[in-house]
Structures are given as structure tokens and as C-alpha cells.
Design an enzyme around this catalytic site. Sequence first.
Site, PDB file in Angstrom:
ATOM      1  N   LYS A   1       0.844  -1.203   0.000  1.00  0.00           N
ATOM      2  CA  LYS A   1       0.000   0.000   0.000  1.00  0.00           C
ATOM      3  C   LYS A   1       0.883   1.259   0.000  1.00  0.00           C
ATOM      4  O   LYS A   1       2.081   1.161  -0.225  1.00  0.00           O
ATOM      5  CB  LYS A   1      -0.981  -0.057   1.179  1.00  0.00           C
TER       6      LYS A   1
HETATM    7  C1  LIG Z   1      -5.329  -4.523   1.468  1.00  0.00           C
HETATM    8  C2  LIG Z   1      -6.810  -4.371   1.541  1.00  0.00           C
HETATM    9  C3  LIG Z   1      -7.571  -4.749   2.657  1.00  0.00           C
HETATM   10  C4  LIG Z   1      -6.977  -5.493   3.806  1.00  0.00           C
HETATM   11  O1  LIG Z   1      -5.913  -4.831   4.356  1.00  0.00           O
HETATM   12  P1  LIG Z   1      -5.029  -5.557   5.481  1.00  0.00           P
HETATM   13  O2  LIG Z   1      -4.306  -4.407   6.125  1.00  0.00           O
HETATM   14  O3  LIG Z   1      -4.115  -6.479   4.753  1.00  0.00           O
HETATM   15  O4  LIG Z   1      -5.947  -6.246   6.401  1.00  0.00           O
HETATM   16  C5  LIG Z   1      -8.922  -4.477   2.669  1.00  0.00           C
HETATM   17  N1  LIG Z   1      -9.523  -3.877   1.624  1.00  0.00           N
HETATM   18  C6  LIG Z   1      -8.838  -3.530   0.517  1.00  0.00           C
HETATM   19  C7  LIG Z   1      -9.561  -2.850  -0.588  1.00  0.00           C
HETATM   20  C8  LIG Z   1      -7.468  -3.783   0.436  1.00  0.00           C
HETATM   21  O5  LIG Z   1      -6.792  -3.467  -0.668  1.00  0.00           O
END
Ligand SMILES: *Cc1c(COP(=O)(O)O)cnc(C)c1O
Length: 387
Positions: A190
Site C-alpha cells: 500500500k
Molecule cells: C489490502 C486491503 C484490505 C486489507 O488490508 P489488510 O491491512 O491487509 O488487512 C482491505 N480492503 C482492501 C480494498 C485492500 O486493498
Amino acid sequence: MGDTGFIPYGRQDISEDDIAAVVEVLRSDFLTQGPKVPEFEAAIAGATGAAHAVAVNSATSALHIACLALGLKPGGLVWTVPNTFVASANVARLCGADVDFVDIRASDYCMDPQALEAKLSSADRKPDILIPVHFAGQSADMKAIGAIAKAHGIRVIEDASHCIGGQYNGQPIGACEFSDICVFSFHPVKIITTAEGGLATTQNAGLAAAMGLYRSHGVTRDPDLMETADAAPWEYDQVALGLNYRMTEMQAALGVSQTRRLADFVAHRQRMAKRYDALLADLPLILPWQNPDSYSALHLYPVLIDTDKTNRTRREVFDHLRAAGIGVNVHYIPVHTQPDYQRLGFRRGDFPVSEWYYDRAISIPLYYGLNETLQDRVIAALAEALA
Ligand SMILES: *Cc1c(COP(=O)(O)O)cnc(C)c1O
């Protein structure tokens, strides 16, 4: 990473300052429940304009406690989109609630307000909560979605996992202008990272307090939240059924350090995306539309194989790129087509725009460490794959 090495679709960028910040915590008194988590929360509240921020160990956890804080219970109902990671839908089921989907629109690949209106007008059960997803880093049409939700008394959680550092309607994502709660992810692919980690912002003090409780066993020593009168100094009250979703001090210190670099991270993604826009324009691809009302954090750069203009299949292009050392990926397999959702009765064909999108999509590399030399390799490989 050299010019012939593997180019991933996304990766973290860790500076010497980031490393020093984590090491400093390891030498300190607190590895958890110390000063760094509140410091990180204040940094994100400051960056987003939210009054409150609650940091946890993942965005999935943040979505879960957001649902709990909004009172989601067994028998409740959440609507999200199929074009998302499974977590956006799973959190409803973790609360014992049901989940259903609203299709995306073909412009921004986010929740379609018209599809939402249509589904609401024919539904025999209205959802308690909507979870629109700001796909690829660009906000969903929150003005329209927020207005519809308000008119029907539905609460809104923004899944902003892709877009810390983005803006919408002149405000930072996370300001919650059209929602109750906004959730971010800090997974290494991210925009900024805490390794694992997530956070929820809100303007509502009650929701922030509730999420704070659910994050840590439903237990509190806060006199305002305790039910025991004249508590002894050692006493704490469990006032709700909660979890242990706490973020560690090392993670929060990394988050504070990464947040200082947030504007740079997003500006770089913007620059590289504009370069893709220009240099891929003549290929038989549908490039991601950028909404002029938004400043996308550009977590992803998804290209669609334009099947009207090429006979190359997505599979052929994907395989060619992987063989060339380009770590392409596909975001997302529509959630309703997952085996665990098929068991709930969902079928392929239920959400045609999400399926149309998925059948053509490839996410090509976009991250802070991507430079023009590496990007040129991606572009050349893509041109070759489509030739
Ligand atoms: C990455 C992601 C999540 C989950 O994030 P985590 O921090 O890995 O739990 C949820 N929703 C979306 C759209 C994502 O891209």
C-alpha cells in the site's frame, strides 16, 4: 534492484530514518501500549483532518471494529462491491451479518451510485452499512453515495485501504465528509507501511471510543467509560466483548516515519502514472480514468486489455509479462465468485461490470522505487506482449 531484475507490481520503500525509528523503539521501555501508537494516530488525524484515529494491526481489523462500533449484529446486512479484496465483505460475516454486493461502474471501477439506487428501490431488506471501496487509490463517488445513504438512514464505512494521501472534493481522504468511518491499510504494497497495520478515522467521538474498546478486549480504565463506581486503582472494567487488534510500538514508529514521506510517495506515483498515461496511449488498452474531482493516491495502475482492438488474451499478456520478469497481478477476482461466496448462493453473472472488468484487468508496476528505466522496461514488455 538492477535493470534486469524482477520488477514487482508494488513494494515498500524503507529509509534509514524508518529503520532508526523502529530500532529506537526496540531500545525503549514499551514495545506495545506506549507513546508511539498515539503519536501515529495524531499524525494520521493531522494528515486527514479527522478528529479521531484508531490504529490497529490491519485494515481488516479496522473494518471489523468499525462494523462493531456502528452496531452491526447477527441478522444485520452490509453491502460492498465485488471489485475488492475479500476482507471488505468478510468483516460483515465476522459480525454474524449478511453481505451483498453493488456492482461497480465502468468509469472509476468503484461502487456505482445508480446501481445502488436501483438495488435499494427493489430490495426487500435495506443494508445497515455500506462499504464503498476507493479502488486503485481514487475515491468512489462519495457525494452521490453519501447522499443516498443519508436519505435511507444507512451508515457508511469507506474502505480507503488504497488511498492514504489521496484527496476527494478538495479534502483529504479520511476526513469522513460523506461517511461515518474511513479505513486505511498499511500492508507493504500500500502507500505507506507498518508491515501489517491499519487505522480507522472518524469525526465522531463516540465511534472512536467504541472502536478503541473493541480493539483491546472491550476493557477500559477510562473513568468516563467504566461502569464500576469508585474503582480501586488496579481495577479495569470489561464493558463490551472485544478483541486484541492492537498495533505494536515498532509498527507505529515505522508509521510515523513513513507518514513524513507520504506526500512524496503519492507525488511519485502521480508522476509515474502520468508517464504511463502518455506512453501507453497507443496500445490496445483501456487506461485507468482519473477523476478531476480526485487526487488519487494511485495504489494501482490497472490496464484493461481492449478486446475490441486486439486478439491477445489477458492470459497471454499476463504470461508474457511474468516471463519478462514483470511482477504483474490482477486486482480483483470478484468476491462473489470466490468458492466461499458461491456456497452462499452467489453466481458468476450476478455483477456483470465487475466481471467485465476482471476478465480484462492487469495491474502493472507502480511504487515509489519505480524509476523511468524500470518503467520503460514494463512499457516495452507490454508493447511486445500486445504486438
Ligand atoms: C489490502 C486491503 C484490505 C486489507 O488490508 P489488510 O491491512 O491487509 O488487512 C482491505 N480492503 C482492501 C480494498 C485492500 O486493498
